[in-house]
Scaffold this active site. Structure first.
Site, mmCIF file in Angstrom:
data_model
loop_
_atom_site.group_PDB
_atom_site.id
_atom_site.type_symbol
_atom_site.label_atom_id
_atom_site.label_comp_id
_atom_site.label_asym_id
_atom_site.label_seq_id
_atom_site.Cartn_x
_atom_site.Cartn_y
_atom_site.Cartn_z
ATOM 1 N N GLY A 102 10.440 5.222 5.488
ATOM 2 C CA GLY A 102 9.923 3.861 5.303
ATOM 3 C C GLY A 102 11.020 2.805 5.353
ATOM 4 O O GLY A 102 12.213 3.107 5.464
ATOM 5 N N MET A 103 10.582 1.563 5.237
ATOM 6 C CA MET A 103 11.505 0.424 5.377
ATOM 7 C C MET A 103 12.546 0.365 4.258
ATOM 8 O O MET A 103 13.711 0.062 4.504
ATOM 9 C CB MET A 103 10.709 -0.889 5.345
ATOM 10 C CG MET A 103 9.841 -1.112 6.555
ATOM 11 S SD MET A 103 10.834 -1.459 8.012
ATOM 12 C CE MET A 103 11.493 -3.046 7.584
ATOM 13 N N ILE A 104 12.111 0.613 3.023
ATOM 14 C CA ILE A 104 13.075 0.536 1.906
ATOM 15 C C ILE A 104 14.161 1.578 2.105
ATOM 16 O O ILE A 104 15.364 1.294 2.016
ATOM 17 C CB ILE A 104 12.359 0.739 0.549
ATOM 18 C CG1 ILE A 104 11.352 -0.382 0.302
ATOM 19 C CG2 ILE A 104 13.368 0.815 -0.597
ATOM 20 C CD1 ILE A 104 10.446 -0.164 -0.909
ATOM 21 N N SER A 105 13.725 2.793 2.441
ATOM 22 C CA SER A 105 14.697 3.873 2.637
ATOM 23 C C SER A 105 15.633 3.579 3.792
ATOM 24 O O SER A 105 16.807 3.961 3.770
ATOM 25 C CB SER A 105 13.975 5.187 2.903
ATOM 26 O OG SER A 105 13.229 5.546 1.771
ATOM 27 N N ARG A 180 -2.146 -0.518 -1.424
ATOM 28 C CA ARG A 180 -3.563 -0.756 -1.707
ATOM 29 C C ARG A 180 -4.256 -1.235 -0.434
ATOM 30 O O ARG A 180 -3.863 -2.239 0.153
ATOM 31 C CB ARG A 180 -3.670 -1.828 -2.788
ATOM 32 C CG ARG A 180 -5.070 -2.043 -3.296
ATOM 33 C CD ARG A 180 -4.955 -2.881 -4.569
ATOM 34 N NE ARG A 180 -6.231 -3.247 -5.108
ATOM 35 C CZ ARG A 180 -6.364 -3.861 -6.276
ATOM 36 N NH1 ARG A 180 -5.299 -4.150 -6.989
ATOM 37 N NH2 ARG A 180 -7.536 -4.181 -6.729
ATOM 38 N N ASN A 219 4.698 1.860 -6.106
ATOM 39 C CA ASN A 219 3.827 1.160 -7.052
ATOM 40 C C ASN A 219 2.494 1.873 -7.270
ATOM 41 O O ASN A 219 2.014 2.548 -6.379
ATOM 42 C CB ASN A 219 3.562 -0.261 -6.524
ATOM 43 C CG ASN A 219 4.715 -1.186 -6.845
ATOM 44 O OD1 ASN A 219 5.299 -1.093 -7.912
ATOM 45 N ND2 ASN A 219 5.042 -2.054 -5.908
ATOM 46 N N ASP A 247 13.060 -7.231 -10.141
ATOM 47 C CA ASP A 247 12.552 -8.380 -10.902
ATOM 48 C C ASP A 247 13.698 -9.051 -11.667
ATOM 49 O O ASP A 247 13.774 -10.277 -11.744
ATOM 50 C CB ASP A 247 11.464 -7.910 -11.881
ATOM 51 C CG ASP A 247 10.372 -7.136 -11.162
ATOM 52 O OD1 ASP A 247 9.722 -7.714 -10.285
ATOM 53 O OD2 ASP A 247 10.191 -5.940 -11.462
ATOM 54 N N ARG A 250 15.685 -11.050 -9.233
ATOM 55 C CA ARG A 250 14.957 -12.270 -8.873
ATOM 56 C C ARG A 250 15.073 -13.316 -9.980
ATOM 57 O O ARG A 250 15.238 -14.512 -9.722
ATOM 58 C CB ARG A 250 13.479 -11.923 -8.633
ATOM 59 C CG ARG A 250 13.226 -11.149 -7.365
ATOM 60 C CD ARG A 250 11.821 -10.557 -7.330
ATOM 61 N NE ARG A 250 11.507 -9.981 -6.030
ATOM 62 C CZ ARG A 250 10.464 -9.208 -5.786
ATOM 63 N NH1 ARG A 250 9.625 -8.899 -6.774
ATOM 64 N NH2 ARG A 250 10.247 -8.739 -4.586
ATOM 65 N N HIS A 275 5.905 -3.626 -13.932
ATOM 66 C CA HIS A 275 6.254 -4.256 -12.657
ATOM 67 C C HIS A 275 4.949 -4.751 -12.030
ATOM 68 O O HIS A 275 4.344 -4.101 -11.187
ATOM 69 C CB HIS A 275 6.957 -3.258 -11.730
ATOM 70 C CG HIS A 275 7.231 -3.835 -10.371
ATOM 71 N ND1 HIS A 275 8.117 -4.869 -10.161
ATOM 72 C CD2 HIS A 275 6.714 -3.551 -9.152
ATOM 73 C CE1 HIS A 275 8.143 -5.186 -8.878
ATOM 74 N NE2 HIS A 275 7.288 -4.397 -8.247
HETATM 75 C C1 LMR Z 1 7.740 -6.389 -4.901
HETATM 76 O O1 LMR Z 1 7.938 -6.650 -6.090
HETATM 77 O O2 LMR Z 1 8.289 -6.989 -3.979
HETATM 78 C C2 LMR Z 1 6.759 -5.316 -4.546
HETATM 79 O O3 LMR Z 1 6.593 -4.453 -5.628
HETATM 80 C C3 LMR Z 1 5.493 -5.970 -4.147
HETATM 81 C C4 LMR Z 1 4.395 -5.042 -3.783
HETATM 82 O O4 LMR Z 1 3.287 -5.246 -4.287
HETATM 83 O O5 LMR Z 1 4.630 -4.130 -3.002
#
Ligand code: LMR
Length: 435
Positions: A102-105, A180, A219, A247, A250, A275
Protein backbone atom coordinates in the site's frame (compact mmCIF):
# COMPACT_ATOMS: atom_id res chain seq x y z
CA UNK A 1 27.30 -10.98 -13.93
CA UNK A 2 25.82 -14.33 -13.18
CA UNK A 3 22.31 -15.30 -13.93
CA UNK A 4 20.56 -17.89 -11.84
CA UNK A 5 17.78 -19.68 -13.46
CA UNK A 6 15.11 -21.52 -11.57
CA UNK A 7 13.12 -24.13 -13.33
CA UNK A 8 9.69 -25.09 -12.01
CA UNK A 9 11.15 -28.30 -10.66
CA UNK A 10 13.44 -26.42 -8.34
CA UNK A 11 10.62 -24.28 -7.11
CA UNK A 12 8.05 -25.28 -4.55
CA UNK A 13 5.62 -23.06 -6.41
CA UNK A 14 6.00 -21.43 -9.79
CA UNK A 15 7.42 -17.98 -9.64
CA UNK A 16 7.38 -14.97 -11.85
CA UNK A 17 10.49 -13.01 -12.80
CA UNK A 18 12.05 -10.82 -10.25
CA UNK A 19 15.35 -9.02 -10.29
CA UNK A 20 17.41 -10.20 -7.40
CA UNK A 21 20.82 -9.13 -6.30
CA UNK A 22 22.93 -12.20 -6.51
CA UNK A 23 26.23 -13.24 -7.91
CA UNK A 24 28.38 -16.17 -7.19
CA UNK A 25 31.46 -14.00 -6.79
CA UNK A 26 30.11 -10.73 -5.58
CA UNK A 27 26.98 -10.02 -3.75
CA UNK A 28 25.42 -8.59 -0.70
CA UNK A 29 26.50 -10.30 2.44
CA UNK A 30 23.84 -12.39 4.05
CA UNK A 31 21.26 -10.79 1.80
CA UNK A 32 18.35 -13.04 1.13
CA UNK A 33 15.08 -12.63 -0.61
CA UNK A 34 12.37 -15.08 0.33
CA UNK A 35 9.01 -15.69 -1.13
CA UNK A 36 6.70 -17.11 1.47
CA UNK A 37 3.25 -18.38 0.64
CA UNK A 38 1.93 -16.86 -2.52
CA UNK A 39 -0.98 -17.24 -4.85
CA UNK A 40 -0.74 -19.80 -7.64
CA UNK A 41 1.09 -18.58 -10.68
CA UNK A 42 0.72 -19.36 -14.32
CA UNK A 43 4.19 -18.37 -15.31
CA UNK A 44 6.59 -21.25 -15.79
CA UNK A 45 10.29 -21.33 -16.58
CA UNK A 46 10.72 -18.17 -14.59
CA UNK A 47 14.10 -16.58 -14.69
CA UNK A 48 15.63 -14.68 -11.83
CA UNK A 49 18.21 -12.24 -13.07
CA UNK A 50 20.60 -10.95 -10.56
CA UNK A 51 22.41 -7.70 -10.28
CA UNK A 52 25.12 -7.17 -7.72
CA UNK A 53 27.22 -4.77 -5.89
CA UNK A 54 30.87 -5.70 -6.00
CA UNK A 55 33.33 -6.36 -3.25
CA UNK A 56 31.39 -7.90 -0.46
CA UNK A 57 31.43 -11.63 -0.62
CA UNK A 58 33.88 -14.42 -0.53
CA UNK A 59 31.97 -17.63 -0.20
CA UNK A 60 28.59 -18.92 -1.05
CA UNK A 61 26.76 -21.33 1.19
CA UNK A 62 23.49 -23.11 1.25
CA UNK A 63 21.42 -21.91 4.16
CA UNK A 64 19.99 -24.99 5.76
CA UNK A 65 18.24 -23.24 8.61
CA UNK A 66 15.43 -21.58 6.67
CA UNK A 67 14.47 -24.29 4.21
CA UNK A 68 10.84 -24.06 5.13
CA UNK A 69 10.66 -20.45 3.98
CA UNK A 70 12.79 -20.27 0.94
CA UNK A 71 13.63 -22.11 -2.20
CA UNK A 72 16.32 -22.21 -4.86
CA UNK A 73 18.41 -19.14 -5.04
CA UNK A 74 16.52 -17.53 -2.19
CA UNK A 75 18.07 -20.00 0.20
CA UNK A 76 21.56 -18.85 -0.60
CA UNK A 77 23.40 -17.04 2.13
CA UNK A 78 26.66 -15.23 1.73
CA UNK A 79 29.31 -15.30 4.38
CA UNK A 80 30.51 -11.98 5.62
CA UNK A 81 33.99 -11.02 4.57
CA UNK A 82 36.38 -10.69 7.47
CA UNK A 83 36.55 -6.90 7.19
CA UNK A 84 32.76 -6.72 7.16
CA UNK A 85 32.64 -8.64 10.42
CA UNK A 86 34.68 -5.99 12.17
CA UNK A 87 31.91 -3.49 11.61
CA UNK A 88 30.06 -2.78 14.82
CA UNK A 89 26.65 -3.56 13.48
CA UNK A 90 23.98 -4.69 15.87
CA UNK A 91 22.19 -8.00 15.66
CA UNK A 92 19.68 -8.19 12.81
CA UNK A 93 16.23 -6.82 13.67
CA UNK A 94 13.21 -8.47 12.05
CA UNK A 95 10.37 -6.16 11.11
CA UNK A 96 7.08 -7.42 9.69
CA UNK A 97 4.84 -5.01 7.81
CA UNK A 98 1.24 -5.73 6.76
CA UNK A 99 -0.42 -3.81 3.94
CA UNK A 100 3.07 -3.80 2.51
CA UNK A 101 1.98 -3.07 -1.05
CA UNK A 102 0.00 0.00 0.00
CA UNK A 103 0.81 3.69 -0.17
CA UNK A 104 1.86 4.12 3.47
CA UNK A 105 4.24 1.19 3.24
CA UNK A 106 5.65 2.49 0.02
CA UNK A 107 6.99 5.44 1.99
CA UNK A 108 7.74 3.56 5.18
CA UNK A 109 9.71 0.58 3.88
CA UNK A 110 12.39 2.70 2.31
CA UNK A 111 12.82 4.64 5.51
CA UNK A 112 13.14 1.40 7.46
CA UNK A 113 15.68 0.01 4.99
CA UNK A 114 17.75 3.20 4.95
CA UNK A 115 18.51 3.14 8.66
CA UNK A 116 16.46 6.25 9.34
CA UNK A 117 14.30 4.42 11.87
CA UNK A 118 16.52 2.01 13.81
CA UNK A 119 19.84 3.71 13.18
CA UNK A 120 22.83 3.42 10.83
CA UNK A 121 24.29 0.42 12.68
CA UNK A 122 21.13 -1.68 12.70
CA UNK A 123 20.81 -4.28 9.92
CA UNK A 124 17.22 -5.16 9.17
CA UNK A 125 15.14 -8.01 7.79
CA UNK A 126 11.83 -6.96 6.25
CA UNK A 127 8.95 -9.41 6.14
CA UNK A 128 6.18 -8.10 3.98
CA UNK A 129 2.59 -9.23 4.24
CA UNK A 130 0.23 -8.60 1.35
CA UNK A 131 -2.95 -10.13 0.04
CA UNK A 132 -3.57 -12.41 -2.88
CA UNK A 133 -4.87 -9.42 -4.80
CA UNK A 134 -1.83 -7.28 -4.05
CA UNK A 135 0.79 -9.95 -4.50
CA UNK A 136 2.21 -8.68 -7.77
CA UNK A 137 2.48 -5.19 -6.34
CA UNK A 138 4.25 -6.70 -3.35
CA UNK A 139 6.80 -8.22 -5.67
CA UNK A 140 7.20 -4.81 -7.24
CA UNK A 141 7.89 -3.31 -3.81
CA UNK A 142 10.48 -5.99 -3.08
CA UNK A 143 12.14 -5.40 -6.43
CA UNK A 144 12.41 -1.69 -5.71
CA UNK A 145 13.92 -2.47 -2.33
CA UNK A 146 16.52 -4.64 -4.06
CA UNK A 147 17.29 -1.98 -6.59
CA UNK A 148 17.89 0.52 -3.82
CA UNK A 149 20.97 -1.41 -2.62
CA UNK A 150 20.53 -0.48 1.01
CA UNK A 151 23.55 -1.85 2.90
CA UNK A 152 21.49 -2.39 6.07
CA UNK A 153 18.74 -4.35 4.34
CA UNK A 154 19.81 -7.97 4.77
CA UNK A 155 16.65 -9.94 4.07
CA UNK A 156 13.34 -9.40 2.34
CA UNK A 157 10.48 -11.88 2.49
CA UNK A 158 7.05 -11.54 0.96
CA UNK A 159 3.94 -13.57 1.59
CA UNK A 160 0.21 -13.61 2.21
CA UNK A 161 0.05 -15.84 5.27
CA UNK A 162 0.58 -13.98 8.57
CA UNK A 163 1.65 -17.23 10.25
CA UNK A 164 4.63 -17.34 7.88
CA UNK A 165 5.36 -13.66 7.52
CA UNK A 166 5.25 -12.87 11.26
CA UNK A 167 7.70 -15.64 12.14
CA UNK A 168 10.22 -14.27 14.68
CA UNK A 169 9.10 -10.67 14.07
CA UNK A 170 10.48 -8.28 16.67
CA UNK A 171 8.36 -5.43 15.33
CA UNK A 172 5.02 -5.81 13.59
CA UNK A 173 3.72 -2.73 11.82
CA UNK A 174 0.10 -3.52 11.01
CA UNK A 175 -0.93 -1.13 8.31
CA UNK A 176 -3.26 -3.14 6.09
CA UNK A 177 -6.97 -2.67 6.73
CA UNK A 178 -10.12 -2.39 4.69
CA UNK A 179 -11.37 1.14 4.10
CA UNK A 180 -15.02 1.90 4.82
CA UNK A 181 -16.91 1.30 1.59
CA UNK A 182 -20.01 3.18 0.39
CA UNK A 183 -23.02 2.40 2.53
CA UNK A 184 -20.97 0.38 5.00
CA UNK A 185 -22.06 0.74 8.63
CA UNK A 186 -19.33 1.50 11.10
CA UNK A 187 -20.24 -1.67 12.95
CA UNK A 188 -19.51 -3.60 9.73
CA UNK A 189 -16.19 -1.84 9.35
CA UNK A 190 -15.27 -2.70 12.93
CA UNK A 191 -16.20 -6.30 12.29
CA UNK A 192 -14.41 -6.69 8.94
CA UNK A 193 -11.21 -5.12 10.15
CA UNK A 194 -11.57 -6.75 13.53
CA UNK A 195 -11.51 -10.18 11.88
CA UNK A 196 -8.23 -9.26 10.17
CA UNK A 197 -6.65 -8.06 13.40
CA UNK A 198 -7.92 -11.03 15.39
CA UNK A 199 -6.27 -13.34 12.89
CA UNK A 200 -3.06 -11.33 12.90
CA UNK A 201 -3.07 -11.30 16.71
CA UNK A 202 -3.33 -15.09 16.74
CA UNK A 203 -0.52 -15.34 14.21
CA UNK A 204 1.72 -13.04 16.26
CA UNK A 205 0.88 -15.02 19.36
CA UNK A 206 1.96 -18.21 17.65
CA UNK A 207 5.05 -17.28 15.65
CA UNK A 208 6.41 -13.83 16.54
CA UNK A 209 9.14 -13.00 19.04
CA UNK A 210 7.72 -13.20 22.57
CA UNK A 211 8.57 -9.53 23.03
CA UNK A 212 7.37 -8.30 19.63
CA UNK A 213 6.32 -4.64 19.58
CA UNK A 214 3.15 -4.14 17.60
CA UNK A 215 2.13 -0.83 16.00
CA UNK A 216 -1.43 -0.86 14.70
CA UNK A 217 -2.05 1.70 11.98
CA UNK A 218 -5.04 0.23 10.12
CA UNK A 219 -8.23 1.97 11.20
CA UNK A 220 -10.05 2.01 13.53
CA UNK A 221 -6.63 1.55 15.07
CA UNK A 222 -7.47 1.73 18.80
CA UNK A 223 -10.07 -1.00 18.56
CA UNK A 224 -8.02 -3.03 16.09
CA UNK A 225 -5.11 -2.89 18.53
CA UNK A 226 -7.37 -4.08 21.36
CA UNK A 227 -8.64 -6.99 19.24
CA UNK A 228 -5.09 -7.86 18.24
CA UNK A 229 -3.74 -7.92 21.79
CA UNK A 230 -6.72 -9.91 23.10
CA UNK A 231 -5.93 -12.55 20.51
CA UNK A 232 -2.27 -12.62 21.50
CA UNK A 233 -2.35 -13.52 25.20
CA UNK A 234 1.26 -14.70 25.22
CA UNK A 235 2.56 -11.27 24.20
CA UNK A 236 2.53 -8.51 26.84
CA UNK A 237 -0.47 -6.21 26.26
CA UNK A 238 1.88 -3.32 26.91
CA UNK A 239 3.67 -4.10 23.64
CA UNK A 240 0.69 -3.04 21.52
CA UNK A 241 0.32 0.49 20.21
CA UNK A 242 -2.32 2.26 18.14
CA UNK A 243 -0.81 5.02 16.04
CA UNK A 244 -1.81 8.49 17.23
CA UNK A 245 1.54 10.05 16.52
CA UNK A 246 0.24 11.50 13.27
CA UNK A 247 -2.36 13.40 15.30
CA UNK A 248 0.35 14.64 17.67
CA UNK A 249 2.44 15.84 14.75
CA UNK A 250 -0.57 17.61 13.27
CA UNK A 251 -1.26 19.30 16.61
CA UNK A 252 2.34 20.48 16.93
CA UNK A 253 2.20 21.92 13.46
CA UNK A 254 -0.97 23.91 14.16
CA UNK A 255 0.37 25.26 17.47
CA UNK A 256 3.63 26.31 15.81
CA UNK A 257 1.74 28.02 13.01
CA UNK A 258 -0.47 29.99 15.39
CA UNK A 259 2.40 30.97 17.68
CA UNK A 260 4.72 31.87 14.81
CA UNK A 261 7.49 29.53 15.98
CA UNK A 262 9.24 26.62 14.33
CA UNK A 263 7.58 23.35 15.31
CA UNK A 264 10.63 21.97 17.12
CA UNK A 265 9.83 24.50 19.88
CA UNK A 266 6.53 22.74 20.65
CA UNK A 267 6.67 19.93 23.22
CA UNK A 268 4.53 17.92 25.64
CA UNK A 269 1.65 17.55 23.22
CA UNK A 270 -0.68 14.71 24.13
CA UNK A 271 -3.39 13.25 21.99
CA UNK A 272 -5.88 11.64 24.35
CA UNK A 273 -8.18 8.84 23.33
CA UNK A 274 -9.33 7.51 20.03
CA UNK A 275 -7.83 8.09 16.59
CA UNK A 276 -11.12 9.59 15.45
CA UNK A 277 -12.87 12.92 15.43
CA UNK A 278 -13.38 12.68 19.20
CA UNK A 279 -9.63 12.62 19.89
CA UNK A 280 -8.43 15.28 22.31
CA UNK A 281 -5.38 17.32 21.34
CA UNK A 282 -4.24 18.62 24.73
CA UNK A 283 -3.18 22.27 24.71
CA UNK A 284 -3.31 22.55 28.53
CA UNK A 285 -0.12 20.56 29.07
CA UNK A 286 1.57 21.53 25.80
CA UNK A 287 4.53 23.89 25.87
CA UNK A 288 6.34 26.25 23.52
CA UNK A 289 10.01 26.58 24.43
CA UNK A 290 9.13 25.36 27.93
CA UNK A 291 6.31 27.88 28.44
CA UNK A 292 2.69 26.65 28.66
CA UNK A 293 0.98 27.05 25.30
CA UNK A 294 -1.91 28.88 26.98
CA UNK A 295 0.50 31.61 28.09
CA UNK A 296 1.84 32.03 24.55
CA UNK A 297 -1.42 31.61 22.66
CA UNK A 298 -3.97 33.55 24.69
CA UNK A 299 -6.77 33.11 22.16
CA UNK A 300 -8.73 30.52 24.17
CA UNK A 301 -11.50 30.30 21.59
CA UNK A 302 -8.96 29.33 18.95
CA UNK A 303 -7.44 26.67 21.20
CA UNK A 304 -10.74 25.15 22.28
CA UNK A 305 -12.48 25.23 18.93
CA UNK A 306 -10.37 25.92 15.84
CA UNK A 307 -7.22 24.13 16.95
CA UNK A 308 -9.08 21.15 18.37
CA UNK A 309 -11.27 20.66 15.31
CA UNK A 310 -8.46 21.25 12.87
CA UNK A 311 -6.46 18.42 14.40
CA UNK A 312 -9.46 16.14 14.75
CA UNK A 313 -10.49 16.61 11.13
CA UNK A 314 -7.14 17.02 9.42
CA UNK A 315 -7.27 13.52 7.96
CA UNK A 316 -10.62 14.25 6.30
CA UNK A 317 -9.50 17.58 4.86
CA UNK A 318 -6.49 15.80 3.40
CA UNK A 319 -8.63 13.11 1.84
CA UNK A 320 -10.69 15.80 0.12
CA UNK A 321 -7.51 17.34 -1.33
CA UNK A 322 -5.74 14.12 -2.23
CA UNK A 323 -8.64 11.83 -2.99
CA UNK A 324 -7.08 9.31 -0.63
CA UNK A 325 -5.83 9.06 2.95
CA UNK A 326 -2.61 10.63 4.08
CA UNK A 327 0.25 8.27 3.28
CA UNK A 328 3.62 10.05 3.47
CA UNK A 329 2.89 11.86 6.73
CA UNK A 330 1.46 8.67 8.20
CA UNK A 331 4.67 6.84 7.31
CA UNK A 332 6.72 9.64 8.88
CA UNK A 333 4.64 9.42 12.03
CA UNK A 334 5.20 5.64 12.21
CA UNK A 335 8.93 6.36 12.03
CA UNK A 336 8.53 8.96 14.80
CA UNK A 337 6.51 6.51 16.91
CA UNK A 338 9.12 3.77 16.62
CA UNK A 339 12.00 6.14 17.20
CA UNK A 340 10.26 7.39 20.34
CA UNK A 341 10.43 3.84 21.68
CA UNK A 342 14.00 3.05 20.65
CA UNK A 343 15.58 6.34 21.71
CA UNK A 344 15.31 7.97 25.14
CA UNK A 345 12.59 10.61 25.38
CA UNK A 346 14.10 14.12 25.74
CA UNK A 347 14.02 15.17 29.38
CA UNK A 348 10.67 16.58 30.45
CA UNK A 349 8.96 15.81 27.14
CA UNK A 350 6.68 12.91 26.21
CA UNK A 351 5.01 11.43 23.15
CA UNK A 352 1.52 10.16 22.42
CA UNK A 353 0.66 6.57 21.74
CA UNK A 354 -2.51 4.53 21.92
CA UNK A 355 -1.66 2.01 24.61
CA UNK A 356 -3.45 -0.54 26.75
CA UNK A 357 -4.99 0.91 29.91
CA UNK A 358 -3.98 -1.26 32.81
CA UNK A 359 -3.55 0.74 36.01
CA UNK A 360 -3.31 4.19 34.39
CA UNK A 361 -2.96 7.18 36.74
CA UNK A 362 -5.50 9.38 34.91
CA UNK A 363 -8.74 7.65 35.88
CA UNK A 364 -9.37 6.44 32.35
CA UNK A 365 -11.36 3.22 31.98
CA UNK A 366 -9.21 0.11 32.08
CA UNK A 367 -8.95 -2.60 29.45
CA UNK A 368 -9.10 -0.39 26.38
CA UNK A 369 -6.50 1.06 24.00
CA UNK A 370 -6.34 4.79 24.62
CA UNK A 371 -3.86 7.41 23.50
CA UNK A 372 -1.93 8.84 26.44
CA UNK A 373 1.41 10.58 27.16
CA UNK A 374 4.35 8.14 27.27
CA UNK A 375 8.06 8.26 27.98
CA UNK A 376 10.70 5.76 26.99
CA UNK A 377 14.25 5.00 28.04
CA UNK A 378 14.89 3.87 24.48
CA UNK A 379 14.60 0.15 25.14
CA UNK A 380 11.35 -0.32 23.20
CA UNK A 381 9.27 -0.02 26.35
CA UNK A 382 7.50 3.04 27.83
CA UNK A 383 6.00 4.43 31.01
CA UNK A 384 3.05 6.78 31.28
CA UNK A 385 3.90 10.38 32.14
CA UNK A 386 2.79 11.29 35.67
CA UNK A 387 3.33 15.06 35.59
CA UNK A 388 0.13 15.90 33.72
CA UNK A 389 -2.52 18.42 34.73
CA UNK A 390 -6.24 18.42 33.97
CA UNK A 391 -8.99 21.01 33.93
CA UNK A 392 -12.73 20.63 33.37
CA UNK A 393 -12.51 21.24 29.63
CA UNK A 394 -9.86 18.56 29.20
CA UNK A 395 -11.67 16.06 31.45
CA UNK A 396 -14.97 16.56 29.67
CA UNK A 397 -13.39 15.97 26.26
CA UNK A 398 -11.53 12.91 27.49
CA UNK A 399 -14.80 11.47 28.80
CA UNK A 400 -16.34 11.82 25.33
CA UNK A 401 -13.53 10.05 23.49
CA UNK A 402 -13.40 7.41 26.25
CA UNK A 403 -17.13 6.74 25.78
CA UNK A 404 -16.51 6.23 22.07
CA UNK A 405 -13.63 3.79 22.62
CA UNK A 406 -15.76 1.85 25.11
CA UNK A 407 -18.67 1.74 22.64
CA UNK A 408 -16.35 0.45 19.92
CA UNK A 409 -15.12 -2.21 22.32
CA UNK A 410 -18.69 -3.40 22.91
CA UNK A 411 -19.12 -3.73 19.12
CA UNK A 412 -16.27 -6.22 18.91
CA UNK A 413 -16.99 -8.32 21.99
CA UNK A 414 -17.20 -11.37 19.72
CA UNK A 415 -13.58 -10.78 18.67
CA UNK A 416 -12.06 -10.02 22.06
CA UNK A 417 -13.35 -13.06 23.90
CA UNK A 418 -15.97 -11.07 25.82
CA UNK A 419 -18.92 -12.89 24.32
CA UNK A 420 -21.59 -11.22 22.25
CA UNK A 421 -21.13 -7.89 20.57
CA UNK A 422 -23.53 -5.05 21.26
CA UNK A 423 -23.10 -2.07 18.97
CA UNK A 424 -24.52 1.27 20.12
CA UNK A 425 -21.99 3.70 18.72
CA UNK A 426 -22.48 7.42 19.28
CA UNK A 427 -23.87 8.94 16.07
CA UNK A 428 -20.86 11.15 15.44
CA UNK A 429 -18.28 8.39 15.70
CA UNK A 430 -16.00 8.88 12.73
CA UNK A 431 -12.49 8.29 11.62
CA UNK A 432 -10.58 11.49 10.95
CA UNK A 433 -11.04 10.83 7.26
CA UNK A 434 -14.75 10.20 7.31
CA UNK A 435 -16.34 13.60 7.62
C1 LMR B 1 -5.73 10.07 8.93
O1 LMR B 1 -5.77 10.43 10.11
O2 LMR B 1 -5.20 10.72 8.04
C2 LMR B 1 -6.40 8.78 8.55
O3 LMR B 1 -6.54 7.97 9.67
C3 LMR B 1 -7.71 9.12 7.94
C4 LMR B 1 -8.52 7.95 7.52
O4 LMR B 1 -9.71 7.93 7.86
O5 LMR B 1 -7.99 7.07 6.85
Amino acid sequence: MALSELSPTTLKTPFIPSQLSLNSKHSYTNHRFHVLSQPPRLVQNAKISCSVTPNQVQTLQKDTTTKSECFGVFCVTYELKEEEKTKSWKKLVTVAVSGAAGMISNHLLFKLASGEVFGPDQPIALKLLGSERSFQALEGVAMELEDSLYPLLRQVSIGIDPYEVFQDAEWALLIGAKPRGPGMERADLLDINGQIFAEQGRALNTVASRNVKVMVVGNPCNTNALICLKNAPNIPAKNFHALTRLDENRAKCQIALKAGVFYDKVSNVTIWGNHSTTQVPDFLNAEISGIPVKEVITDTKWLEKDFTERVQKRGGVLIKKWGRSSAASTAVSIVDAIRSLVTPTPKGDWFSSGVYTNGNPYGIAEDIVFSMPCRSEGNGDYELAADVIFDDFLRERIKKTEAEVLAEKRCVGHLTGEGNAYCDLPGDTMLPGEQ
